[in-house]
Motif scaffolding. Structure first.
Motif, short mmCIF file in Angstrom:
data_model
loop_
_atom_site.label_atom_id
_atom_site.label_comp_id
_atom_site.label_asym_id
_atom_site.label_seq_id
_atom_site.Cartn_x
_atom_site.Cartn_y
_atom_site.Cartn_z
N ARG A 97 0.83 -1.20 0.00
CA ARG A 97 0.00 0.00 0.00
C ARG A 97 0.86 1.25 0.00
N LYS A 98 1.93 1.23 0.79
CA LYS A 98 2.83 2.40 0.80
C LYS A 98 3.47 2.60 -0.56
N GLU B 29 1.18 4.30 -3.13
CA GLU B 29 0.97 5.73 -2.99
C GLU B 29 1.92 6.55 -3.87
#
Length: 290
Positions: free
Chosen positions: A207-208, A211
């Motif tokens: 998820r990081k 981004e």
């Protein structure tokens, strides 16, 4: 008569002339020993008194014979000397000695008669004691039978308690085996939870990384491979979850709370997977637009 110890607290003696056997019981062995010593002492005293009486009778007989033998001598001396005073002087001391011995013998006989009466009283007392002892022995025999019955009852009760103890020990062994199985399942659950935490960490890292859109564009293929690997891992996780469900169903009555936790985890995991799919579709759409 001879006193014989037949046990630690009982003794007996026989009177061969009366053809009778006497027995006497005591409360302790010390009293029995003391009585035996006193019995022997009285026996020896009676024997000594009897011997002395016999000696006195023999002595009196000897003196009588000596007096009969001296009468001719004194007569001859009287005829020779011709005086009655000398005859009196020879006969007087022998008669005095004989009279003294007779008096002693009478005293000894009187004492013996008194001792006989005393022994008769003691004998009567011993007979009464023997009768009481016989009654006590009969009561003891009845008590022994009662004790035997009580012992048999106690022995049966002991056997029943021993069997009960064996059954309880077997039940304890079964409980220990169940505890071991429960411990193994807990360790397995902890291992699976650790694997789930690792996968959760990997999803957070993904998820990081998502981004950063510019980097993701350049690394789209790499992300796709990661997603495929994640899907494979997800499939493996699903297989493991199914296996875990099977284990949970087998131990449902002991591990009900585990089912709730696993369901919650599956919901979170499905949400994350949906997010990843949405993110992938977004990336694909973004790449198509560009």
């Amino acid at each position: 008569m001879t006193f014989t110890k037949t046990s630690q607290k009982f003794g007996q003696w026989a009177d061969s002339r009366a053809n009778t056997v006497f027995g006497l019981g005591f409360s302790s062995e010390q009293q029995l020993t003391k009585f035996a010593e006193k019995f022997q002492e009285v026996k020896e005293a009676a024997k000594l008194a009897r011997d002395k009486s016999q000696e006195k009778i023999e002595t009196s007989s000897d003196h009588s014979q000596e007096s009969g033998c001296e009468t001719p001598s004194s007569t001859q001396a009287s005829s020779v000397n011709g005086t009655d005073d000398e005859k009196a002087s020879h006969a007087g001391p022998a008669d005095t000695h004989l009279k003294s011995e007779n008096d002693k013998l009478k005293i000894a006989l009187t004492q013996s008669a008194a001792n006989v009466k005393k022994w008769e009283i003691e004998l009567q007392t011993l007979r009464e004691s023997n009768a009481r002892l016989t009654t006590a022995l009969q009561e003891s025999a009845a008590s022994v039978e009662q004790w035997k019955r009580q012992f048999s009852i106690c022995r049966d009760e002991n056997d029943r308690l021993r069997n009960k103890i064996d059954e309880l020990e077997e039940q304890c062994s079964e409980i220990n085996r169940e505890k071991e199985k429960n411990t193994q399942l807990k360790r397995r659950i902890e291992e699976l939870e650790a694997e789930l935490r690792e996968k959760d960490t990997e999803l957070k890292d993904l998820r990081k990384q998502s981004e950063i859109i510019p980097q993701l564009m350049s690394e789209c293929d790499y992300v796709s491979e990661k997603l495929e690997a994640a899907e494979r891992d997800n499939q493996n996780l699903e297989d493991k979850v199914r296996s875990l469900k099977t284990d949970i169903e087998e131990s449902k009555y002991r591990q009900r709370h585990l089912k709730v936790e696993l369901k919650s985890f599956l919901e979170v995991l499905d949400g994350k997977i949906d997010d990843l799919h949405d993110f992938r579709r977004g990336l694909s759409k973004l790449g198509t637009d560009n």
